[in-house]
Design a protein around this motif. Sequence first.
Motif, PDB file in Angstrom:
ATOM      1  N   ASN A   1      19.860  12.577   3.776  1.00 16.56           N
ATOM      2  CA  ASN A   1      19.857  14.029   3.906  1.00 16.56           C
ATOM      3  C   ASN A   1      19.504  14.391   5.334  1.00 16.56           C
ATOM      4  OD1 ASN A   1      19.969  13.793   1.090  1.00 16.56           O
ATOM      5  ND2 ASN A   1      18.938  15.743   0.833  1.00 16.56           N
ATOM      6  N   SER A   2      20.429  15.081   5.999  1.00 17.19           N
ATOM      7  CA  SER A   2      20.210  15.750   7.271  1.00 17.19           C
ATOM      8  C   SER A   2      19.169  15.111   8.194  1.00 17.19           C
ATOM      9  CB  SER A   2      19.806  17.198   6.994  1.00 17.19           C
ATOM     10  OG  SER A   2      19.794  17.928   8.204  1.00 17.19           O
ATOM     11  N   GLY A   3      19.490  13.924   8.740  1.00 17.02           N
ATOM     12  CA  GLY A   3      18.632  13.335   9.752  1.00 17.02           C
ATOM     13  C   GLY A   3      17.318  12.791   9.251  1.00 17.02           C
ATOM     14  N   ARG A   4      17.194  12.553   7.980  1.00 21.22           N
ATOM     15  CA  ARG A   4      15.978  11.961   7.430  1.00 21.22           C
ATOM     16  C   ARG A   4      16.218  10.491   7.110  1.00 21.22           C
ATOM     17  NH1 ARG A   4      13.765  16.575   3.235  1.00 21.22           N
ATOM     18  NH2 ARG A   4      13.773  18.309   4.711  1.00 21.22           N
ATOM     19  N   GLY A   5      15.227   9.872   6.477  1.00 20.68           N
ATOM     20  CA  GLY A   5      15.374   8.479   6.100  1.00 20.68           C
ATOM     21  C   GLY A   5      16.415   8.295   5.014  1.00 20.68           C
ATOM     22  N   LEU A   6      16.919   7.081   4.910  1.00 21.05           N
ATOM     23  CA  LEU A   6      17.932   6.773   3.910  1.00 21.05           C
ATOM     24  C   LEU A   6      17.287   6.442   2.566  1.00 21.05           C
ATOM     25  CD1 LEU A   6      19.297   6.148   6.761  1.00 21.05           C
ATOM     26  CD2 LEU A   6      20.873   4.744   5.446  1.00 21.05           C
ATOM     27  N   VAL A   7      18.010   6.769   1.508  1.00 16.04           N
ATOM     28  CA  VAL A   7      17.557   6.474   0.152  1.00 16.04           C
ATOM     29  C   VAL A   7      18.565   5.548  -0.501  1.00 16.04           C
ATOM     30  CG1 VAL A   7      17.065   7.439  -2.119  1.00 16.04           C
ATOM     31  CG2 VAL A   7      16.338   8.669  -0.059  1.00 16.04           C
ATOM     32  N   HIS A   8      18.073   4.460  -1.058  1.00 10.39           N
ATOM     33  CA  HIS A   8      18.945   3.494  -1.718  1.00 10.39           C
ATOM     34  C   HIS A   8      19.488   4.079  -3.013  1.00 10.39           C
ATOM     35  CE1 HIS A   8      19.901  -0.110  -4.150  1.00 10.39           C
ATOM     36  NE2 HIS A   8      20.284  -0.594  -2.991  1.00 10.39           N
TER      37      HIS A   8
ATOM     38  N   GLY B   1      11.617   4.720   5.980  1.00  7.49           N
ATOM     39  CA  GLY B   1      10.720   5.781   6.388  1.00  7.49           C
ATOM     40  C   GLY B   1      11.519   6.995   6.847  1.00  7.49           C
ATOM     41  N   PRO B   2      10.827   8.089   7.176  1.00  7.47           N
ATOM     42  CA  PRO B   2      11.522   9.320   7.573  1.00  7.47           C
ATOM     43  C   PRO B   2      12.087   9.278   8.985  1.00  7.47           C
ATOM     44  CG  PRO B   2       9.165   9.618   7.674  1.00  7.47           C
ATOM     45  CD  PRO B   2       9.384   8.265   7.071  1.00  7.47           C
ATOM     46  N   GLY B   3      11.685   8.280   9.773  1.00  5.14           N
ATOM     47  CA  GLY B   3      12.235   8.131  11.113  1.00  5.14           C
ATOM     48  C   GLY B   3      11.397   8.785  12.200  1.00  5.14           C
ATOM     49  N   THR B   4      11.623   8.326  13.414  1.00  4.59           N
ATOM     50  CA  THR B   4      11.051   8.936  14.620  1.00  4.59           C
ATOM     51  C   THR B   4      12.217   9.399  15.475  1.00  4.59           C
ATOM     52  OG1 THR B   4       9.044   7.587  14.671  1.00  4.59           O
ATOM     53  CG2 THR B   4       9.783   8.549  16.761  1.00  4.59           C
TER      54      THR B   4
ATOM     55  N   THR C   1      23.922  -4.349   7.943  1.00  5.55           N
ATOM     56  CA  THR C   1      24.872  -3.635   8.783  1.00  5.55           C
ATOM     57  C   THR C   1      25.454  -2.461   8.017  1.00  5.55           C
ATOM     58  OG1 THR C   1      25.426  -5.701   9.904  1.00  5.55           O
ATOM     59  CG2 THR C   1      26.934  -3.850  10.195  1.00  5.55           C
ATOM     60  N   PHE C   2      25.367  -1.282   8.623  1.00  4.41           N
ATOM     61  CA  PHE C   2      25.804  -0.043   7.984  1.00  4.41           C
ATOM     62  C   PHE C   2      27.122   0.436   8.574  1.00  4.41           C
ATOM     63  CE2 PHE C   2      22.234   1.575   5.417  1.00  4.41           C
ATOM     64  CZ  PHE C   2      21.284   0.615   5.722  1.00  4.41           C
ATOM     65  N   GLY C   3      27.866   1.145   7.751  1.00  3.95           N
ATOM     66  CA  GLY C   3      29.058   1.803   8.243  1.00  3.95           C
ATOM     67  C   GLY C   3      28.717   3.129   8.896  1.00  3.95           C
ATOM     68  N   GLY C   4      29.737   3.848   9.306  1.00  2.00           N
ATOM     69  CA  GLY C   4      29.553   5.113   9.997  1.00  2.00           C
ATOM     70  C   GLY C   4      29.254   6.286   9.077  1.00  2.00           C
ATOM     71  N   GLY C   5      29.479   6.118   7.772  1.00  2.00           N
ATOM     72  CA  GLY C   5      29.100   7.139   6.813  1.00  2.00           C
ATOM     73  C   GLY C   5      30.184   8.151   6.488  1.00  2.00           C
ATOM     74  N   THR C   6      30.059   8.731   5.315  1.00  2.00           N
ATOM     75  CA  THR C   6      30.880   9.872   4.896  1.00  2.00           C
ATOM     76  C   THR C   6      29.957  11.058   4.723  1.00  2.00           C
ATOM     77  OG1 THR C   6      32.560   8.584   3.722  1.00  2.00           O
ATOM     78  CG2 THR C   6      32.263  10.862   3.036  1.00  2.00           C
ATOM     79  N   ARG C   7      30.299  12.152   5.419  1.00  2.00           N
ATOM     80  CA  ARG C   7      29.497  13.376   5.307  1.00  2.00           C
ATOM     81  C   ARG C   7      30.096  14.232   4.205  1.00  2.00           C
ATOM     82  NH1 ARG C   7      28.133  10.981   9.541  1.00  2.00           N
ATOM     83  NH2 ARG C   7      30.285  10.516  10.061  1.00  2.00           N
ATOM     84  N   LEU C   8      29.350  14.365   3.115  1.00  2.40           N
ATOM     85  CA  LEU C   8      29.814  15.107   1.942  1.00  2.40           C
ATOM     86  C   LEU C   8      29.170  16.476   1.911  1.00  2.40           C
ATOM     87  CD1 LEU C   8      31.225  15.274  -0.852  1.00  2.40           C
ATOM     88  CD2 LEU C   8      29.122  14.319  -1.836  1.00  2.40           C
ATOM     89  N   MET C   9      30.020  17.494   1.759  1.00  2.00           N
ATOM     90  CA  MET C   9      29.514  18.842   1.546  1.00  2.00           C
ATOM     91  C   MET C   9      30.006  19.329   0.197  1.00  2.00           C
ATOM     92  SD  MET C   9      29.920  22.360   3.715  1.00  2.00           S
ATOM     93  CE  MET C   9      28.668  21.886   4.880  1.00  2.00           C
ATOM     94  N   VAL C  10      29.089  19.748  -0.652  1.00  2.00           N
ATOM     95  CA  VAL C  10      29.431  20.283  -1.955  1.00  2.00           C
ATOM     96  C   VAL C  10      29.113  21.775  -1.936  1.00  2.00           C
ATOM     97  CG1 VAL C  10      29.056  20.158  -4.431  1.00  2.00           C
ATOM     98  CG2 VAL C  10      28.875  18.084  -3.038  1.00  2.00           C
ATOM     99  N   LYS C  11      30.143  22.563  -2.081  1.00  2.00           N
ATOM    100  CA  LYS C  11      29.978  24.026  -2.014  1.00  2.00           C
ATOM    101  C   LYS C  11      29.651  24.587  -3.388  1.00  2.00           C
ATOM    102  CE  LYS C  11      33.551  24.193   1.540  1.00  2.00           C
ATOM    103  NZ  LYS C  11      34.918  24.681   1.837  1.00  2.00           N
ATOM    104  N   PRO C  12      28.634  25.443  -3.453  1.00  2.00           N
ATOM    105  CA  PRO C  12      28.256  26.019  -4.764  1.00  2.00           C
ATOM    106  C   PRO C  12      29.275  27.046  -5.259  1.00  2.00           C
ATOM    107  CG  PRO C  12      26.881  26.896  -3.012  1.00  2.00           C
ATOM    108  CD  PRO C  12      27.750  25.845  -2.374  1.00  2.00           C
TER     109      PRO C  12
ATOM    110  N   SER D   1      24.898  12.629   3.754  1.00  2.00           N
ATOM    111  CA  SER D   1      25.750  11.558   4.280  1.00  2.00           C
ATOM    112  C   SER D   1      25.550  10.322   3.423  1.00  2.00           C
ATOM    113  CB  SER D   1      25.401  11.257   5.733  1.00  2.00           C
ATOM    114  OG  SER D   1      25.769  12.332   6.570  1.00  2.00           O
ATOM    115  N   TYR D   2      26.631   9.607   3.180  1.00  2.00           N
ATOM    116  CA  TYR D   2      26.584   8.426   2.332  1.00  2.00           C
ATOM    117  C   TYR D   2      27.074   7.223   3.139  1.00  2.00           C
ATOM    118  CZ  TYR D   2      25.780  11.644  -1.468  1.00  2.00           C
ATOM    119  OH  TYR D   2      25.238  12.614  -2.276  1.00  2.00           O
ATOM    120  N   PHE D   3      26.308   6.139   3.064  1.00  2.00           N
ATOM    121  CA  PHE D   3      26.606   4.945   3.852  1.00  2.00           C
ATOM    122  C   PHE D   3      26.705   3.732   2.944  1.00  2.00           C
ATOM    123  CE2 PHE D   3      25.793   6.721   8.029  1.00  2.00           C
ATOM    124  CZ  PHE D   3      24.913   7.753   7.780  1.00  2.00           C
ATOM    125  N   CYS D   4      27.652   2.860   3.265  1.00  2.00           N
ATOM    126  CA  CYS D   4      27.648   1.544   2.644  1.00  2.00           C
ATOM    127  C   CYS D   4      27.010   0.575   3.635  1.00  2.00           C
ATOM    128  CB  CYS D   4      29.051   1.094   2.265  1.00  2.00           C
ATOM    129  SG  CYS D   4      30.167   0.770   3.648  1.00  2.00           S
ATOM    130  N   ALA D   5      26.446  -0.499   3.105  1.00  2.00           N
ATOM    131  CA  ALA D   5      25.754  -1.459   3.959  1.00  2.00           C
ATOM    132  C   ALA D   5      25.851  -2.842   3.352  1.00  2.00           C
ATOM    133  CB  ALA D   5      24.282  -1.078   4.125  1.00  2.00           C
TER     134      ALA D   5
END
Lengths: 105, 117
Positions: free
Chosen positions: A38-45, B109-112, A94-105, A86-90
């Motif tokens: 989510n928007s520049g935060r850490g990744l979640v498995h 982690g949330p990153g720096t 090694t991670f890919g470049g990601g797909t940025r998904l936008m879901v409109k309400p 954003s969704y990434f495979c790994a």
Amino acid sequence: SQQGEEDPQALSIQEGENATMNCSYKTSINNLQWYRQNSGRGLVHLILIRSNEREKHSGRLRVTLDTSKKSSSLLITASRAADTASYFCASMLTFGGGTRLMVKP
Amino acid sequence: ETGVTQSPTHLIKTRGQQVTLRCSSQSGHNTVSWYQQALGQGPQFIFQYYREEENGRGNFPPRFSGLQFPNYSSELNVNALELDDSALYLCASSSPGTSNLPYNEQFFGPGTRLTVL
């Protein structure tokens, strides 16, 4: 270099629709993993699929793996606005470049 | 169970300076990996530490170095900062892999966010 490459790079859909993201990789793998960010935060498995598995489910997520084509797909069914991320495979750290998904309400 | 934490959250440095980023791994995890993520890109693997030893390194120059401590927390040091080092730096911990599953789920982690001016 990136092991995985996601396709499409960006995807915009309406709430309730399904979202499919694809990932291709270059070398043999033991397993492949999908992550969400989510928007520049850490990744979640999200899910891990082993090389001897063809399909795996987790809630509204379905992942397939085709080792002969060196590709995987992530399907999100009945998407929600909260799936916007954003969704990434790994594979093998090694991670890919990601797909940025936008879901409109 | 405590998750992965990183400090600081944001950092601004100038070219040529040195920076140290810190990471505390999740309880029970003895493997820590560091990633650099430029804006709009996927995370790029920098290196991994397992039981205080470097256990793999990506395509990053030697001015990127690291440490892991006996409590499995870790540091990433970057010397002689360049403008292109501006990025989100992510730390991830995991339990060690096995022969059947060498790469486990990673907890991030949330990153720096580092900005180099």
